[in-house]
Scaffold this active site. Structure first.
Site, PDB file in Angstrom:
ATOM      1  N   CYS A  28     -16.788  14.907   2.189  1.00  0.00           N
ATOM      2  CA  CYS A  28     -16.758  13.498   2.600  1.00  0.00           C
ATOM      3  C   CYS A  28     -16.553  13.451   4.112  1.00  0.00           C
ATOM      4  O   CYS A  28     -15.512  13.869   4.611  1.00  0.00           O
ATOM      5  CB  CYS A  28     -15.629  12.782   1.864  1.00  0.00           C
ATOM      6  N   CYS A  82     -14.792   9.403   6.529  1.00  0.00           N
ATOM      7  CA  CYS A  82     -13.483   8.810   6.247  1.00  0.00           C
ATOM      8  C   CYS A  82     -12.885   8.110   7.477  1.00  0.00           C
ATOM      9  O   CYS A  82     -12.879   8.666   8.573  1.00  0.00           O
ATOM     10  CB  CYS A  82     -12.529   9.883   5.767  1.00  0.00           C
ATOM     11  N   ASP A  83     -12.346   6.908   7.253  1.00  0.00           N
ATOM     12  CA  ASP A  83     -11.773   6.122   8.349  1.00  0.00           C
ATOM     13  C   ASP A  83     -10.243   6.214   8.398  1.00  0.00           C
ATOM     14  O   ASP A  83      -9.606   5.419   9.096  1.00  0.00           O
ATOM     15  CB  ASP A  83     -12.196   4.645   8.212  1.00  0.00           C
ATOM     16  N   THR A  84      -9.663   7.166   7.695  1.00  0.00           N
ATOM     17  CA  THR A  84      -8.212   7.155   7.459  1.00  0.00           C
ATOM     18  C   THR A  84      -7.539   8.455   7.855  1.00  0.00           C
ATOM     19  O   THR A  84      -8.047   9.544   7.566  1.00  0.00           O
ATOM     20  CB  THR A  84      -7.950   6.888   5.959  1.00  0.00           C
ATOM     21  N   GLU A 109      -7.108   3.371  -5.595  1.00  0.00           N
ATOM     22  CA  GLU A 109      -8.375   3.572  -4.881  1.00  0.00           C
ATOM     23  C   GLU A 109      -8.658   5.065  -4.969  1.00  0.00           C
ATOM     24  O   GLU A 109      -7.894   5.879  -4.418  1.00  0.00           O
ATOM     25  CB  GLU A 109      -8.221   3.193  -3.397  1.00  0.00           C
ATOM     26  N   HIS A 129      -9.474  -6.551   6.335  1.00  0.00           N
ATOM     27  CA  HIS A 129      -8.236  -6.261   7.093  1.00  0.00           C
ATOM     28  C   HIS A 129      -8.552  -5.849   8.527  1.00  0.00           C
ATOM     29  O   HIS A 129      -7.798  -6.139   9.449  1.00  0.00           O
ATOM     30  CB  HIS A 129      -7.405  -5.183   6.390  1.00  0.00           C
ATOM     31  N   PHE A 143       0.846  -1.194   0.000  1.00  0.00           N
ATOM     32  CA  PHE A 143       0.000   0.000   0.000  1.00  0.00           C
ATOM     33  C   PHE A 143       0.879   1.242   0.000  1.00  0.00           C
ATOM     34  O   PHE A 143       1.846   1.319   0.771  1.00  0.00           O
ATOM     35  CB  PHE A 143      -0.963  -0.011   1.201  1.00  0.00           C
ATOM     36  N   CYS A 163      -6.244  15.134   0.618  1.00  0.00           N
ATOM     37  CA  CYS A 163      -7.481  14.785  -0.094  1.00  0.00           C
ATOM     38  C   CYS A 163      -8.193  16.069  -0.487  1.00  0.00           C
ATOM     39  O   CYS A 163      -8.095  17.079   0.216  1.00  0.00           O
ATOM     40  CB  CYS A 163      -8.394  13.931   0.788  1.00  0.00           C
TER      41      CYS A 163
HETATM   42  C1  SAM Z   1      -9.637   6.100   2.639  1.00  0.00           C
HETATM   43  S1  SAM Z   1     -10.210   5.937   0.992  1.00  0.00           S
HETATM   44  C2  SAM Z   1      -8.834   6.550   0.038  1.00  0.00           C
HETATM   45  C3  SAM Z   1      -9.052   6.547  -1.452  1.00  0.00           C
HETATM   46  C4  SAM Z   1     -10.021   7.588  -2.018  1.00  0.00           C
HETATM   47  N1  SAM Z   1      -9.901   8.864  -1.398  1.00  0.00           N
HETATM   48  C5  SAM Z   1     -11.447   7.090  -1.936  1.00  0.00           C
HETATM   49  O1  SAM Z   1     -12.238   7.670  -1.190  1.00  0.00           O
HETATM   50  O2  SAM Z   1     -11.746   6.117  -2.628  1.00  0.00           O
HETATM   51  C6  SAM Z   1     -10.145   4.159   0.701  1.00  0.00           C
HETATM   52  C7  SAM Z   1     -11.456   3.424   0.689  1.00  0.00           C
HETATM   53  O3  SAM Z   1     -11.997   3.428   1.994  1.00  0.00           O
HETATM   54  C8  SAM Z   1     -13.373   3.695   1.900  1.00  0.00           C
HETATM   55  N2  SAM Z   1     -13.826   4.220   3.198  1.00  0.00           N
HETATM   56  C9  SAM Z   1     -13.453   5.375   3.766  1.00  0.00           C
HETATM   57  N3  SAM Z   1     -14.053   5.530   4.974  1.00  0.00           N
HETATM   58  C10 SAM Z   1     -14.826   4.438   5.154  1.00  0.00           C
HETATM   59  C11 SAM Z   1     -15.700   4.003   6.197  1.00  0.00           C
HETATM   60  N4  SAM Z   1     -15.913   4.759   7.291  1.00  0.00           N
HETATM   61  N5  SAM Z   1     -16.321   2.822   6.077  1.00  0.00           N
HETATM   62  C12 SAM Z   1     -16.130   2.049   4.968  1.00  0.00           C
HETATM   63  N6  SAM Z   1     -15.327   2.394   3.948  1.00  0.00           N
HETATM   64  C13 SAM Z   1     -14.672   3.572   4.031  1.00  0.00           C
HETATM   65  C14 SAM Z   1     -13.439   4.685   0.760  1.00  0.00           C
HETATM   66  O4  SAM Z   1     -14.749   4.855   0.253  1.00  0.00           O
HETATM   67  C15 SAM Z   1     -12.505   4.052  -0.220  1.00  0.00           C
HETATM   68  O5  SAM Z   1     -13.162   3.034  -0.951  1.00  0.00           O
HETATM   69  N1  2KA Z   2      -5.519  -4.011   4.068  1.00  0.00           N
HETATM   70  C1  2KA Z   2      -6.060  -2.891   3.589  1.00  0.00           C
HETATM   71  N2  2KA Z   2      -6.880  -2.935   2.527  1.00  0.00           N
HETATM   72  C2  2KA Z   2      -7.362  -1.757   2.058  1.00  0.00           C
HETATM   73  N3  2KA Z   2      -8.140  -1.566   0.952  1.00  0.00           N
HETATM   74  C3  2KA Z   2      -8.329  -0.256   0.779  1.00  0.00           C
HETATM   75  C4  2KA Z   2      -7.669   0.439   1.796  1.00  0.00           C
HETATM   76  C5  2KA Z   2      -7.514   1.913   1.796  1.00  0.00           C
HETATM   77  O1  2KA Z   2      -7.333   2.519   2.860  1.00  0.00           O
HETATM   78  O2  2KA Z   2      -7.540   2.482   0.706  1.00  0.00           O
HETATM   79  C6  2KA Z   2      -7.067  -0.519   2.617  1.00  0.00           C
HETATM   80  C7  2KA Z   2      -6.251  -0.487   3.798  1.00  0.00           C
HETATM   81  O3  2KA Z   2      -5.997   0.546   4.425  1.00  0.00           O
HETATM   82  N4  2KA Z   2      -5.771  -1.693   4.222  1.00  0.00           N
HETATM   83  S1  SF4 Z   3     -12.773   8.470   2.046  1.00  0.00           S
HETATM   84 FE1  SF4 Z   3     -11.220   9.804   3.001  1.00  0.00          FE
HETATM   85  S2  SF4 Z   3      -9.603   9.886   1.532  1.00  0.00           S
HETATM   86 FE2  SF4 Z   3     -11.406   9.120   0.387  1.00  0.00          FE
HETATM   87  S3  SF4 Z   3     -12.459  10.945  -0.400  1.00  0.00           S
HETATM   88 FE3  SF4 Z   3     -13.297  10.616   1.602  1.00  0.00          FE
HETATM   89  S4  SF4 Z   3     -12.036  11.939   2.948  1.00  0.00           S
HETATM   90 FE4  SF4 Z   3     -10.896  11.651   1.063  1.00  0.00          FE
HETATM   91 MG    MG Z   4      -8.189   1.874   4.700  1.00  0.00          MG
END
Ligand code: SAM
Ligand code: 2KA
Ligand code: SF4
Ligand code: MG
Length: 211
Positions: free
Chosen positions: A48, A51-53, A116, A205, A27, A33
């Site tokens: 958005c 977001c979990d990241t 992604e 994961h 990764f 973003c």
């Molecule tokens: C963190 S994003 C990064 C890539 C890109 N910004 C996007 O949104 O696709 C990676 C994936 O995690 C998904 N994701 C983010 N927050 C989430 C949540 N709370 N629950 C489930 N999927 C989530 C997004 O929709 C995306 O498919």
């Molecule tokens: N193992 C693993 N799989 C993923 N698939 C999408 C992810 C992401 O954060 O984009 C993710 C991530 O963060 N970890």
């Molecule tokens: S899921 Fe996180 S990284 Fe993806 S568009 Fe939304 S705020 Fe940006």
């Molecule tokens: Mg992730």
């Protein structure tokens, strides 16, 4: 000065989501973003909001500012050998930075390159696997690709599954929204059973306790 890529973190794991779930992958998480600043105080006003990241800065595992060759070398150094090397470019929004020269440099090192993306930025031609995850209230410009992975539910008008089923994707996934205090998996199970064009994507994961 040569351009640099701002990388939050990079690590070797298994792809947890979508049609490639279970596949070993490096990764490469790009910082930043266009749909959220990443700061908690801005979340409620962001386009958005679920977001979990953490994608701010360069302070994660193997994070930093890398030139083209340094970035591709970092990714290559994390692959153990064997199989088909696979890199998943994510973020934040990777397509704010990922460009043809970096994809080429990854191809030169034997990698298949996946992305992604939130679908708001045009995808470079040479990417091998495109996963688009549309967001309510964000204009979708990427309407073809390998998989569409919609986080569900998104209550807003315009982000309902039927809005996407005529687009040019091979796979259609609904992924339960991970949110505190609510289990969205039963709603996705029910939707997929009633609408068989959709499959469920679980964030495996998180169940496995890996990155
Ligand atoms: C963190 S994003 C990064 C890539 C890109 N910004 C996007 O949104 O696709 C990676 C994936 O995690 C998904 N994701 C983010 N927050 C989430 C949540 N709370 N629950 C489930 N999927 C989530 C997004 O929709 C995306 O498919
Ligand atoms: N193992 C693993 N799989 C993923 N698939 C999408 C992810 C992401 O954060 O984009 C993710 C991530 O963060 N970890
Ligand atoms: S899921 Fe996180 S990284 Fe993806 S568009 Fe939304 S705020 Fe940006
Ligand atoms: Mg992730």
């Amino acid at each position: 000065m040569a351009r640099t890529y701002k990388i939050k973190e990079s690590f070797y794991t298994l792809q947890g989501e979508g049609a490639q779930a279970g596949r070993a992958a490096v990764f490469l998480r790009f910082a930043g973003c266009n749909l959220w600043s990443g700061r908690e105080e801005d979340r409620s006003g962001a386009v958005c909001q679920f977001c979990d990241t953490d994608f701010i800065g360069t302070d994660g595992q193997n994070g930093g500012r890398y030139t083209l060759q340094e970035c591709a070398d970092l990714v290559a150094s994390l692959w153990p050998g064997g199989g088909t090397p696979y890199v998943v470019c994510t973020g934040g929004e990777p397509l704010l930075q990922l460009d043809e020269p970096l994809i080429q440099a990854l191809h030169d090192r034997g990698f298949e390159v996946a992305v992604e993306t939130n679908g708001t930025v045009v995808v470079p031609e040479s990417i091998d696997w495109v996963c688009v995850s549309p967001k309510a209230n964000a204009k979708l410009v990427v309407t073809v690709g390998d998989e569409l992975k919609l986080v569900y539910p998104q209550p807003e008008w315009g982000a309902q599954p039927p809005a996407f089923t005529d687009l040019g994707f091979t796979h259609f996934f609904l992924q339960p929204k991970d949110e505190p205090g609510t289990d969205n998996t039963p709603a996705v199970v029910g939707y997929c059973m009633a609408h068989p064009q959709w499959r469920i994507s679980l964030q495996t994961h998180k169940m496995m306790g890996i990155d």
